[in-house]
Design an enzyme around this catalytic site. Structure first.
Site, PDB file in Angstrom:
ATOM      1  N   TYR A   1      18.780  31.864  -0.834  1.00 25.91           N
ATOM      2  CA  TYR A   1      18.557  31.530  -1.894  1.00 25.91           C
ATOM      3  C   TYR A   1      19.706  31.955  -3.090  1.00 25.91           C
ATOM      4  O   TYR A   1      19.942  31.085  -4.162  1.00 25.91           O
ATOM      5  CB  TYR A   1      17.126  31.499  -2.357  1.00 25.91           C
ATOM      6  CG  TYR A   1      16.440  30.569  -1.913  1.00 25.91           C
ATOM      7  CD1 TYR A   1      16.114  29.112  -2.214  1.00 25.91           C
ATOM      8  CD2 TYR A   1      15.575  30.587  -0.612  1.00 25.91           C
ATOM      9  CE1 TYR A   1      15.372  28.265  -1.748  1.00 25.91           C
ATOM     10  CE2 TYR A   1      14.908  29.783  -0.125  1.00 25.91           C
ATOM     11  CZ  TYR A   1      14.705  28.560  -0.519  1.00 25.91           C
ATOM     12  OH  TYR A   1      14.244  27.424   0.062  1.00 25.91           O
TER      13      TYR A   1
ATOM     14  N   HIS B   1       9.111  32.395  -1.140  1.00 24.89           N
ATOM     15  CA  HIS B   1       9.805  32.375  -0.222  1.00 24.89           C
ATOM     16  C   HIS B   1      10.020  33.574   0.549  1.00 24.89           C
ATOM     17  O   HIS B   1      10.783  33.598   1.742  1.00 24.89           O
ATOM     18  CB  HIS B   1      11.380  31.600  -0.592  1.00 24.89           C
ATOM     19  CG  HIS B   1      11.525  30.418  -0.927  1.00 24.89           C
ATOM     20  ND1 HIS B   1      11.073  29.186  -0.250  1.00 24.89           N
ATOM     21  CD2 HIS B   1      11.512  29.659  -2.443  1.00 24.89           C
ATOM     22  CE1 HIS B   1      11.202  28.225  -0.777  1.00 24.89           C
ATOM     23  NE2 HIS B   1      11.668  28.390  -2.077  1.00 24.89           N
TER      24      HIS B   1
END
Length: 732
Positions: A254, A413
């Site tokens: 990410y 996440h």
């Protein structure tokens, strides 16, 4: 720069936002475009990059413009068409600025007019999920934000050549309408103010739109949040999402994704409001973030798969082309040039032009140096971190990398993998992480979204190389609880890679009554090896499972086991165990037990201190998976029952080689003859590892932080040992 001073300066700068600057105002200025046009033939990477963009634009011009009503999940036709549209608009805008050919500008204008007819009346996307912020063009609002980031850049490049009447239509019905939806609607406002990668894309899109439309309110809200109080917004995101070392809290996958809006919007801020000095904020952390993300890759540039990550992404991705070029231009960091050259393309902007000039004469031998590092996590650097222990072997070009993750949760996440490790040989995963259970944009697999198995298996602790207590994941697999605490570094030393690199960290909150401490060391030599000491302390009796998810083919063991060849059972009922088939089970030896597998051209052996009460279990993912969503990855589990305080001691040993072309095999068997836990309590741990050549390694370390001059004394087998600092390694 001091954060409060930056806020004050930024507020002042925003109130004096330039409103008369010539178009364009974002990344590709008129001067930059002229430079690129004039020097295309001089710089190969520049010419190649522009040719790629122009081909995209030329192909788009040959086709009829289509702006379909949104209907599909990720990967479906309308989803992919709207993605293609923003890419084609951006390509056409760049092509127009570099060549001056009006057809490209007209294409962007006509497509935006089509969106202007459709967008204001769009409802929320029909495939939206109740649990996520919905978009209009796409099923999730994040994708609408990405569209805006690209779309506003395209408009910026052609705006001056659009009639005033059409500009009014486009700005009102596309960009103002979209910016309002993404930052002021009920769901959009929440995401806009979120400290999260979705929020970063949102503020970047709205803020860049504000610069192009000369809208100070948009810029203010993007920089400081909806309330303009600095408690959210872009500057707060930089402050909270990056550690002082440039580690992004959601992990490298990410970080790659978020760096594009971070760097592109920062560049827009720097162009339009240079007095803010955004690239200097937090001790130049954006530059550190770019360098750090490249360090968080394997030998082939693929990101270490922490958290919800897909293994197909590497440093060649578009997001990092923007990031590398902008970072090079602003920070003048020559260490990035080998990366840029290997990426093989540059952005069509001043940053790309500067990068193209710099790499033109870069030597073929120039390589991006990946080094051992201790990378802190958390806004203040005190939320654990990641250790990269890299060691070259005597075999030319071979580098072992032990990755030790003692970082924070990583928000929604994040995975429940406290004190987990990974092992790589160059680009080969030796001890692997599952990453994410998702087929990105493959509509037939849950619309391209995360699969149910992402939560039921991939995020669970048993899918990682760590210890699981009582078959229950860390923090009960509740990420908000995990977000409240982080592991803590006890000590580290990576200064002597030829001798030893060592890191110790503790996790005290993953379970209510169990403390976990893992100390890993990479010991140098012709073929370096890993010492892994995982200690657990509890007042209650528990089952402890130390899992190793290995990649390769089993070669041999030195313990007896029972294979289940005609029928399989499931290892457990929940917390990821329900997805593991039990392939075989055995009992440990008195002394050590060895498990050997082959990966590519190397053999690897895990040797663990065991007794006959130790259970050794072979597993494979895929149980309770009726849609065959999971990869069939293999595991080797060391299990002990009814223990309160217990320490797993293992050595992971690369050895030998296999050449299928020559049908040659060398040293396929482990060379370790003994591993002994010599001492272990809350203060000190000591162990010995002996090889067939009688070379003995004795490692002693303190289990609590110690200063470099702190003296320690330990008696082992009647012999007194003394050292200063955290640890001592003896080789006999």
């Amino acid at each position: 720069m001091n954060f409060k001073k930056l806020i004050a300066l930024s507020f002042f700068a925003a109130t004096t936002l330039v409103t008369a600057q010539n178009d364009p105002v974002l990344l590709l200025s008129k001067t930059d475009a002229q430079n690129i046009s004039s020097h295309l033939k001089e710089y190969k990477i520049l010419e190649k990059s522009f040719d790629k963009i122009r081909k995209t634009a030329d192909k788009a011009l040959k086709n009829k413009i289509e702006v379909p009503l949104p209907a599909d999940n990720g990967g479906g036709y309308t989803h992919e068409k709207h993605k293609r549209n923003y890419r084609e608009m951006y390509a056409a805008g760049v092509a127009y600025r570099v060549t001056g050919e009006k057809a490209y500008a007209k294409f962007v204008e006509n497509m935006l007019l089509q969106y202007a007819k459709m967008y204001p009346g769009l409802p929320l996307h029909p495939q939206r999920k109740k649990t996520q912020n919905a978009g209009k063009l796409f099923w999730q609002g994040l994708n609408d934000c990405v569209w805006l980031v690209h779309g506003i850049q395209a408009y910026d490049l052609v705006k001056a050549d659009i009639s005033a009447a059409n500009r009014e239509i486009i700005e009102r019905d596309v960009f103002r309408s979209m910016a309002a939806f993404l930052s002021e609607s009920e769901g959009g406002k929440d995401t806009f103010n979120k400290i999260h990668n979705h929020g970063t894309w949102a503020v970047a899109g709205v803020g860049m739109t504000g610069y192009v439309l000369k809208d100070k309110d948009m810029v203010d809200r993007a920089l400081y949040g909806s309330a303009k109080d600095g408690k959210s917004g872009f500057i707060k995101q930089i402050e909270l999402l990056f550690s002082p070392d440039g580690y992004y809290s959601e992990g490298p996958y990410y970080q790659r994704y978020a760096l594009q809006p971070f760097m592109v919007f920062a560049q827009a801020i720097n162009i339009n409001q240079p007095e803010i000095k955004i690239f200097e904020f937090k001790d130049r952390v954006l530059g550190k973030a770019v360098k750090t993300v490249f360090q968080l890759t394997d030998g082939n540039g693929y990101f270490f798969p922490f958290n919800d990550s897909l293994k197909e992404k590497n440093f060649l991705s578009e997001e990092l082309v923007f990031a590398a070029d902008i970072a090079y231009q602003y920070y003048n960091d020559a260490s990035l040039l080998p990366v840029i050259k290997e990426q093989g393309q540059v952005v069509m902007a001043g940053a790309g032009f500067a990068a193209a000039q710099a790499v033109q004469n870069l030597s073929k031998e120039a390589k991006y140096i990946k080094e051992s590092a201790i990378i802190s996590d958390g806004a203040d650097g005190k939320s654990g971190g990641v250790a990269l222990l890299r060691a070259d072997t005597s075999k030319k070009g071979e580098q072992l990398t032990l990755v030790y993750k003692f970082a924070s949760q990583g928000m929604g996440h994040g995975h429940f993998d406290r004190l987990g490790i990974l092992l790589y040989n160059n680009d080969k995963e030796i001890l692997q992480d599952y990453g994410a259970a998702r087929f990105l944009n493959v509509e037939s697999k849950s619309g391209g979204r995360y699969l149910d198995e992402n939560h039921s298996y991939a995020q669970q602790s048993v899918a990682h190389n760590t210890v699981v207590v009582d078959e229950t994941s860390h923090y009960g697999a509740e990420w908000k609880k995990g977000e409240e605490h982080s592991p803590q570094l006890i000590f580290s030393d990576i200064a002597k890679p030829e001798a030893i690199q060592i890191v110790s960290a503790v996790e005290e909150n993953a379970y209510p009554d169990t403390n976990m401490q893992r100390t890993v060391a990479v010991v140098g030599g012709d073929v370096p090896f890993v010492i892994d000491v995982y200690s657990l302390q509890s007042k209650q009796k528990h089952k402890y499972d130390l899992n190793f998810m290995y990649s390769g083919h089993i070669m041999e063991t030195d313990f007896e086991y029972t294979p289940f060849t005609s029928s399989l059972s499931v290892l457990g009922s929940a917390n990821g165990y329900q997805h593991l088939w039990k392939l075989a089970e055995g009992k440990g030896n008195n002394g050590i037990s060895k498990f050997t597998w082959l990966n590519d051209s190397r053999f690897y052996t895990i040797s663990t201190v065991t007794d006959t009460d130790t259970q050794l279990v072979f597993t494979k993912a895929g149980a309770n998976d009726p849609k065959f969503n999971l990869r069939a990855e293999s595991g080797y589990m060391v299990r002990v029952n009814s223990k309160d305080n217990y320490t797993f001691v293992s050595v992971i040993e690369p050895h030998g080689s296999f050449d299928p072309k020559l049908e040659s095999v060398q040293d396929p068997h482990s060379k370790i003859t003994a591993i002994k836990l010599l001492h272990n309590d809350k203060n000190y741990t000591a162990l010995s590892v002996t090889f067939k050549n009688n070379k003995e390694y004795i490692l002693m370390f303190a289990n609590k932080p110690a200063k470099a001059n702190t003296a320690h004394t330990l008696t082992l087998g009647g012999k007194k040992y003394s050292w200063n600092g955290n640890y001592k390694l003896l080789i006999n």
